[in-house]
Scaffold this motif. Sequence first.
Motif, PDB file in Angstrom:
ATOM      1  N   MET A  33       6.174  26.855 -37.158  1.00 49.24           N
ATOM      2  CA  MET A  33       6.413  25.407 -37.121  1.00 49.24           C
ATOM      3  C   MET A  33       6.433  24.924 -35.679  1.00 49.24           C
ATOM      4  O   MET A  33       6.564  25.703 -34.745  1.00 49.24           O
ATOM      5  CB  MET A  33       7.775  25.109 -37.757  1.00 49.24           C
ATOM      6  CG  MET A  33       8.955  25.626 -36.952  1.00 49.24           C
ATOM      7  SD  MET A  33      10.510  24.871 -37.437  1.00 49.24           S
ATOM      8  CE  MET A  33      11.665  25.716 -36.344  1.00 49.24           C
ATOM      9  N   LYS A  34       6.333  23.592 -35.541  1.00 50.09           N
ATOM     10  CA  LYS A  34       6.508  22.986 -34.222  1.00 50.09           C
ATOM     11  C   LYS A  34       7.989  22.563 -34.085  1.00 50.09           C
ATOM     12  O   LYS A  34       8.625  22.151 -35.058  1.00 50.09           O
ATOM     13  CB  LYS A  34       5.639  21.733 -34.102  1.00 50.09           C
ATOM     14  CG  LYS A  34       4.155  22.053 -33.982  1.00 50.09           C
ATOM     15  CD  LYS A  34       3.815  22.428 -32.535  1.00 50.09           C
ATOM     16  CE  LYS A  34       2.322  22.444 -32.277  1.00 50.09           C
ATOM     17  NZ  LYS A  34       1.786  23.824 -32.219  1.00 50.09           N
ATOM     18  N   ALA A  35       8.492  22.681 -32.866  1.00 46.36           N
ATOM     19  CA  ALA A  35       9.862  22.240 -32.588  1.00 46.36           C
ATOM     20  C   ALA A  35       9.945  21.757 -31.151  1.00 46.36           C
ATOM     21  O   ALA A  35       9.113  22.123 -30.313  1.00 46.36           O
ATOM     22  CB  ALA A  35      10.846  23.382 -32.821  1.00 46.36           C
ATOM     23  N   ALA A  36      10.951  20.942 -30.882  1.00 48.65           N
ATOM     24  CA  ALA A  36      11.277  20.549 -29.512  1.00 48.65           C
ATOM     25  C   ALA A  36      12.501  21.358 -29.117  1.00 48.65           C
ATOM     26  O   ALA A  36      13.555  21.210 -29.721  1.00 48.65           O
ATOM     27  CB  ALA A  36      11.554  19.055 -29.441  1.00 48.65           C
TER      28      ALA A  36
ATOM     29  N   LEU B 157      19.736  30.924 -25.590  1.00 49.24           N
ATOM     30  CA  LEU B 157      18.469  30.185 -25.480  1.00 49.24           C
ATOM     31  C   LEU B 157      17.315  31.095 -25.890  1.00 49.24           C
ATOM     32  O   LEU B 157      17.438  32.315 -25.763  1.00 49.24           O
ATOM     33  CB  LEU B 157      18.291  29.704 -24.036  1.00 49.24           C
ATOM     34  CG  LEU B 157      19.400  28.795 -23.499  1.00 49.24           C
ATOM     35  CD1 LEU B 157      19.111  28.410 -22.049  1.00 49.24           C
ATOM     36  CD2 LEU B 157      19.560  27.547 -24.350  1.00 49.24           C
ATOM     37  N   PRO B 158      16.201  30.552 -26.374  1.00 48.62           N
ATOM     38  CA  PRO B 158      15.918  29.132 -26.561  1.00 48.62           C
ATOM     39  C   PRO B 158      16.743  28.527 -27.696  1.00 48.62           C
ATOM     40  O   PRO B 158      17.226  29.253 -28.570  1.00 48.62           O
ATOM     41  CB  PRO B 158      14.427  29.106 -26.903  1.00 48.62           C
ATOM     42  CG  PRO B 158      14.170  30.429 -27.540  1.00 48.62           C
ATOM     43  CD  PRO B 158      15.074  31.394 -26.828  1.00 48.62           C
ATOM     44  N   HIS B 159      16.873  27.189 -27.637  1.00 41.39           N
ATOM     45  CA  HIS B 159      17.699  26.507 -28.626  1.00 41.39           C
ATOM     46  C   HIS B 159      17.035  25.198 -29.057  1.00 41.39           C
ATOM     47  O   HIS B 159      16.429  24.512 -28.242  1.00 41.39           O
ATOM     48  CB  HIS B 159      19.083  26.212 -28.042  1.00 41.39           C
ATOM     49  CG  HIS B 159      19.976  25.467 -28.976  1.00 41.39           C
ATOM     50  ND1 HIS B 159      20.591  26.061 -30.057  1.00 41.39           N
ATOM     51  CD2 HIS B 159      20.342  24.165 -29.004  1.00 41.39           C
ATOM     52  CE1 HIS B 159      21.303  25.148 -30.705  1.00 41.39           C
ATOM     53  NE2 HIS B 159      21.167  23.992 -30.090  1.00 41.39           N
ATOM     54  N   VAL B 160      17.223  24.884 -30.350  1.00 39.35           N
ATOM     55  CA  VAL B 160      16.736  23.621 -30.913  1.00 39.35           C
ATOM     56  C   VAL B 160      17.948  22.744 -31.204  1.00 39.35           C
ATOM     57  O   VAL B 160      18.815  23.124 -32.003  1.00 39.35           O
ATOM     58  CB  VAL B 160      15.951  23.859 -32.225  1.00 39.35           C
ATOM     59  CG1 VAL B 160      15.456  22.526 -32.796  1.00 39.35           C
ATOM     60  CG2 VAL B 160      14.788  24.810 -32.008  1.00 39.35           C
TER      61      VAL B 160
ATOM     62  N   HIS C  99      25.716  25.311 -32.859  1.00 40.17           N
ATOM     63  CA  HIS C  99      25.957  26.736 -33.067  1.00 40.17           C
ATOM     64  C   HIS C  99      24.789  27.412 -33.774  1.00 40.17           C
ATOM     65  O   HIS C  99      24.680  28.644 -33.781  1.00 40.17           O
ATOM     66  CB  HIS C  99      27.259  26.927 -33.838  1.00 40.17           C
ATOM     67  CG  HIS C  99      28.444  26.368 -33.100  1.00 40.17           C
ATOM     68  ND1 HIS C  99      28.711  25.016 -33.060  1.00 40.17           N
ATOM     69  CD2 HIS C  99      29.386  26.965 -32.327  1.00 40.17           C
ATOM     70  CE1 HIS C  99      29.783  24.807 -32.302  1.00 40.17           C
ATOM     71  NE2 HIS C  99      30.209  25.959 -31.853  1.00 40.17           N
ATOM     72  N   LYS C 100      23.934  26.614 -34.398  1.00 40.82           N
ATOM     73  CA  LYS C 100      22.685  27.097 -35.005  1.00 40.82           C
ATOM     74  C   LYS C 100      21.567  26.150 -34.580  1.00 40.82           C
ATOM     75  O   LYS C 100      21.822  25.002 -34.223  1.00 40.82           O
ATOM     76  CB  LYS C 100      22.788  27.082 -36.549  1.00 40.82           C
ATOM     77  CG  LYS C 100      23.899  27.963 -37.106  1.00 40.82           C
ATOM     78  CD  LYS C 100      23.528  29.429 -37.015  1.00 40.82           C
ATOM     79  CE  LYS C 100      24.694  30.308 -37.479  1.00 40.82           C
ATOM     80  NZ  LYS C 100      24.443  31.731 -37.191  1.00 40.82           N
ATOM     81  N   ASP C 101      20.333  26.616 -34.679  1.00 38.22           N
ATOM     82  CA  ASP C 101      19.198  25.730 -34.399  1.00 38.22           C
ATOM     83  C   ASP C 101      19.239  24.524 -35.322  1.00 38.22           C
ATOM     84  O   ASP C 101      19.564  24.646 -36.506  1.00 38.22           O
ATOM     85  CB  ASP C 101      17.876  26.484 -34.589  1.00 38.22           C
ATOM     86  CG  ASP C 101      17.534  27.370 -33.395  1.00 38.22           C
ATOM     87  OD1 ASP C 101      18.084  27.141 -32.295  1.00 38.22           O
ATOM     88  OD2 ASP C 101      16.711  28.289 -33.565  1.00 38.22           O
ATOM     89  N   GLY C 102      18.880  23.358 -34.768  1.00 35.14           N
ATOM     90  CA  GLY C 102      19.005  22.113 -35.516  1.00 35.14           C
ATOM     91  C   GLY C 102      17.677  21.468 -35.866  1.00 35.14           C
ATOM     92  O   GLY C 102      16.657  22.145 -36.023  1.00 35.14           O
ATOM     93  N   GLY C 103      17.714  20.151 -35.950  1.00 33.83           N
ATOM     94  CA  GLY C 103      16.649  19.397 -36.589  1.00 33.83           C
ATOM     95  C   GLY C 103      15.591  18.770 -35.693  1.00 33.83           C
ATOM     96  O   GLY C 103      14.786  17.977 -36.168  1.00 33.83           O
TER      97      GLY C 103
ATOM     98  N   MET D 145      23.098  16.343 -25.473  1.00 34.32           N
ATOM     99  CA  MET D 145      22.929  16.272 -24.016  1.00 34.32           C
ATOM    100  C   MET D 145      23.769  17.359 -23.329  1.00 34.32           C
ATOM    101  O   MET D 145      23.355  17.942 -22.335  1.00 34.32           O
ATOM    102  CB  MET D 145      23.324  14.882 -23.497  1.00 34.32           C
ATOM    103  CG  MET D 145      22.681  13.726 -24.262  1.00 34.32           C
ATOM    104  SD  MET D 145      20.877  13.859 -24.340  1.00 34.32           S
ATOM    105  CE  MET D 145      20.501  12.915 -25.816  1.00 34.32           C
ATOM    106  N   LEU D 146      24.963  17.619 -23.892  1.00 35.86           N
ATOM    107  CA  LEU D 146      25.829  18.663 -23.328  1.00 35.86           C
ATOM    108  C   LEU D 146      25.204  20.043 -23.523  1.00 35.86           C
ATOM    109  O   LEU D 146      25.284  20.913 -22.660  1.00 35.86           O
ATOM    110  CB  LEU D 146      27.207  18.635 -24.003  1.00 35.86           C
ATOM    111  CG  LEU D 146      27.967  17.314 -23.972  1.00 35.86           C
ATOM    112  CD1 LEU D 146      29.322  17.465 -24.663  1.00 35.86           C
ATOM    113  CD2 LEU D 146      28.171  16.822 -22.553  1.00 35.86           C
ATOM    114  N   LEU D 147      24.578  20.237 -24.690  1.00 37.16           N
ATOM    115  CA  LEU D 147      23.905  21.511 -24.969  1.00 37.16           C
ATOM    116  C   LEU D 147      22.724  21.699 -24.032  1.00 37.16           C
ATOM    117  O   LEU D 147      22.493  22.792 -23.505  1.00 37.16           O
ATOM    118  CB  LEU D 147      23.416  21.519 -26.432  1.00 37.16           C
ATOM    119  CG  LEU D 147      24.537  21.642 -27.477  1.00 37.16           C
ATOM    120  CD1 LEU D 147      24.103  21.012 -28.799  1.00 37.16           C
ATOM    121  CD2 LEU D 147      24.931  23.100 -27.685  1.00 37.16           C
TER     122      LEU D 147
END
Length: 342
Positions: free
Chosen positions: A1-4, A57-60, A116-120, A44-46
């Motif tokens: 998938m694509k993610a930022a 890292l890496p993190h979503v 705490h987990k990869d997000g959206g 923004m803090l993350l």
Amino acid sequence: MKAAFFKEHGGAEKILYDDYRDPVPEATEVVVRVRACALNHVDMLLLDGRFPPPEGLPHVNGCEVTGTVEATGAAATGLSRGQRVIIFPGLACGHCEYCLRGERTVCVRYGYLGAHKDGGYAELVKAPAANILPLPDAISFEAGAALPLAMLTSWHALVAQAEVRPGQTVLVQAAGSGVGSAAIQIARLCGARVMTTVGSDDKIEFARSLGAEHVVNYRRQDFVDEAKKWTAKRGVDVVVEHIGGDTFERSVSALTRLGKLLTIGSHDTHWGRVDLRHLYSKNLRIIGTNLGTILELRTILDHVVEGRLRPVIDRAFPLKETGAAVQYVLDRKNKGKVLLLP
Ligand SMILES: [Zn+2]
């Protein structure tokens, strides 16, 4: 998938848009195809490392997600592929002392989707099946994504924690923020009168449209003086505060006797001083609170369907322009929520 996602800490320029590992659901998890994801201050803090992602890292990023069910784990029953859903972002262990007391937001292993987990900020995201609620047809994916964090946190703070009553006076800091725009509406729904602060005059009409009776530009006016004037020297019953520092310290001075200061974030700084004389002599209460319950989120969905609460959306960016969306929020240009659309 694509993610930022990001591989190192810094500003908006650190956000990459590229291929990322597909989420694979455990037995009790669900993979959701993201249709909308809202930005939050915690993102923004993350990103900048003040709150580094616990799993590294890496993190979503991305805590507030709506979408459709893409895949379910073997033990995740009751959900069908393609179903419209909203994700409750709080992750709790379910068996610590606080979870057993029903206070899951203070679980000793508490976490957030997207922290705490990869997000959206992605095409796909996974979450526990227990965190999935159907998204009513009357609520668009975009509107739904504006609800799970800011609206829920404000709801829990004002309704469950402060028990705001009809006729009370509430000062909401920063009407332009997600939390502020939600808190104004919820305080009004409780029957309270609301004053609020903005940092620029172009947000005054916006704040009034949400139900604020008195709007103060904190760059030109002293909000404590204005709160005193607005209440005939009495002070307000409740302040909703999520800035920290001087705003926190001075919010205490805006309270009347038996007043409650709800602190639900620390957007500028994690530190704040308290004049203890005011605290004890006026019997004030400072109440820390975060997020809310999945049942409260369901209640909020009902109010949105019935038109009593309005998700406040500023604008949406395509997922591949996440860096620009992050910069837009960092520049405080938004009035309400900013969304990403994959
Ligand atoms: Zn727990």
